[in-house]
Design a protein around this motif. Structure first.
Motif, PDB file in Angstrom:
ATOM      1  N   LEU A   4       0.871  -1.181   0.000  1.00 42.66           N
ATOM      2  CA  LEU A   4       0.000   0.000   0.000  1.00 42.66           C
ATOM      3  C   LEU A   4       0.904   1.227   0.000  1.00 42.66           C
ATOM      4  O   LEU A   4       1.729   1.382   0.902  1.00 42.66           O
ATOM      5  CB  LEU A   4      -0.907   0.015   1.229  1.00 42.66           C
ATOM      6  N   VAL A   5       0.741   2.091  -0.983  1.00 39.54           N
ATOM      7  CA  VAL A   5       1.606   3.256  -1.114  1.00 39.54           C
ATOM      8  C   VAL A   5       0.744   4.512  -1.100  1.00 39.54           C
ATOM      9  O   VAL A   5      -0.047   4.750  -2.019  1.00 39.54           O
ATOM     10  CB  VAL A   5       2.439   3.191  -2.407  1.00 39.54           C
ATOM     11  N   GLU A   6       0.918   5.303  -0.038  1.00 33.89           N
ATOM     12  CA  GLU A   6       0.154   6.537   0.115  1.00 33.89           C
ATOM     13  C   GLU A   6       0.881   7.713  -0.519  1.00 33.89           C
ATOM     14  O   GLU A   6       2.114   7.733  -0.598  1.00 33.89           O
ATOM     15  CB  GLU A   6      -0.091   6.865   1.598  1.00 33.89           C
ATOM     16  N   SER A   7       0.100   8.698  -0.913  1.00 37.08           N
ATOM     17  CA  SER A   7       0.659   9.954  -1.403  1.00 37.08           C
ATOM     18  C   SER A   7      -0.373  11.055  -1.185  1.00 37.08           C
ATOM     19  O   SER A   7      -1.548  10.771  -0.917  1.00 37.08           O
ATOM     20  CB  SER A   7       1.030   9.849  -2.878  1.00 37.08           C
ATOM     21  N   GLY A   8       0.090  12.301  -1.291  1.00 39.40           N
ATOM     22  CA  GLY A   8      -0.830  13.427  -1.231  1.00 39.40           C
ATOM     23  C   GLY A   8      -0.805  14.225   0.049  1.00 39.40           C
ATOM     24  O   GLY A   8      -1.498  15.241   0.160  1.00 39.40           O
ATOM     25  N   GLY A   9      -0.032  13.802   1.029  1.00 38.48           N
ATOM     26  CA  GLY A   9       0.054  14.572   2.262  1.00 38.48           C
ATOM     27  C   GLY A   9       0.834  15.859   2.060  1.00 38.48           C
ATOM     28  O   GLY A   9       1.399  16.110   0.998  1.00 38.48           O
ATOM     29  N   GLY A  10       0.849  16.684   3.101  1.00 31.70           N
ATOM     30  CA  GLY A  10       1.584  17.928   3.024  1.00 31.70           C
ATOM     31  C   GLY A  10       1.130  18.919   4.061  1.00 31.70           C
ATOM     32  O   GLY A  10       0.412  18.577   5.004  1.00 31.70           O
ATOM     33  N   GLY A 106      -0.060   0.843   5.107  1.00 34.76           N
ATOM     34  CA  GLY A 106       0.920   1.548   4.306  1.00 34.76           C
ATOM     35  C   GLY A 106       1.952   2.208   5.209  1.00 34.76           C
ATOM     36  O   GLY A 106       1.911   2.079   6.440  1.00 34.76           O
ATOM     37  N   GLN A 107       2.867   2.956   4.580  1.00 33.79           N
ATOM     38  CA  GLN A 107       3.954   3.561   5.349  1.00 33.79           C
ATOM     39  C   GLN A 107       3.535   4.859   6.006  1.00 33.79           C
ATOM     40  O   GLN A 107       4.222   5.353   6.903  1.00 33.79           O
ATOM     41  CB  GLN A 107       5.177   3.799   4.439  1.00 33.79           C
ATOM     42  N   GLY A 108       2.415   5.418   5.593  1.00 32.36           N
ATOM     43  CA  GLY A 108       1.911   6.651   6.181  1.00 32.36           C
ATOM     44  C   GLY A 108       2.335   7.883   5.414  1.00 32.36           C
ATOM     45  O   GLY A 108       3.388   7.905   4.765  1.00 32.36           O
ATOM     46  N   THR A 109       1.493   8.907   5.489  1.00 37.06           N
ATOM     47  CA  THR A 109       1.810  10.188   4.880  1.00 37.06           C
ATOM     48  C   THR A 109       1.421  11.297   5.864  1.00 37.06           C
ATOM     49  O   THR A 109       0.356  11.246   6.473  1.00 37.06           O
ATOM     50  CB  THR A 109       1.095  10.361   3.522  1.00 37.06           C
ATOM     51  N   GLN A 110       2.298  12.256   6.029  1.00 40.25           N
ATOM     52  CA  GLN A 110       2.088  13.305   7.022  1.00 40.25           C
ATOM     53  C   GLN A 110       1.143  14.375   6.472  1.00 40.25           C
ATOM     54  O   GLN A 110       1.319  14.871   5.345  1.00 40.25           O
ATOM     55  CB  GLN A 110       3.418  13.960   7.400  1.00 40.25           C
ATOM     56  N   VAL A 111       0.160  14.730   7.282  1.00 41.22           N
ATOM     57  CA  VAL A 111      -0.724  15.855   6.993  1.00 41.22           C
ATOM     58  C   VAL A 111      -0.574  16.848   8.138  1.00 41.22           C
ATOM     59  O   VAL A 111      -0.765  16.491   9.309  1.00 41.22           O
ATOM     60  CB  VAL A 111      -2.193  15.407   6.868  1.00 41.22           C
TER      61      VAL A 111
END
Length: 115
Positions: A4-10, A106-111
């Motif tokens: 599972l690959v996350e994207s889109g954080g920021g 998944g590995q997580g994405t920071q928001v």
């Protein structure tokens, strides 16, 4: 192997929007429950939203009316549209699925929501 690959954080200002994506591989995606959890510093991981294979969904009370989860079975991808973001939405967001009754993360994405 499930991936599972996350994207889109920021970083976004309060009131802003972000869209997270999670691309899945190694699973029969169209039959899979998919969803998002989040974890803020010092707090437990909490469910944000999930969508079943029949497209039914549910949400944490704290995000109802602001977040929308969706899935695209043709792209093996689940999305989380986040609107009207608040500082308390700041967290690492994790995509998940369930395989043989166990969660896969998944590995997580920071928001980060901050002015």
């Amino acid at each position: 192997q499930v991936q599972l690959v996350e994207s889109g954080g920021g970083l976004v200002q309060p009131g802003g929007s972000l869209r997270l994506s999670c691309a899945a591989s190694g699973i029969s995606f169209r039959f899979a429950e998919m969803g998002w959890y989040r974890q803020a510093p010092g707090l437990q991981r909490e469910m944000v939203a999930r969508v079943a294979s029949d497209y039914s969904s549910n949400y944490a009370d704290s995000v109802k009316g602001r977040f929308t989860i969706s899935r695209d079975n043709a792209k093996n991808t689940v999305y989380l549209q986040m609107n009207s973001l608040k500082p308390e939405d700041t967290a690492v967001y994790y995509c998940y699925t369930v395989l043989r009754d166990r969660p896969v993360w998944g590995q997580g994405t920071q928001v980060t929501v901050s002015s």
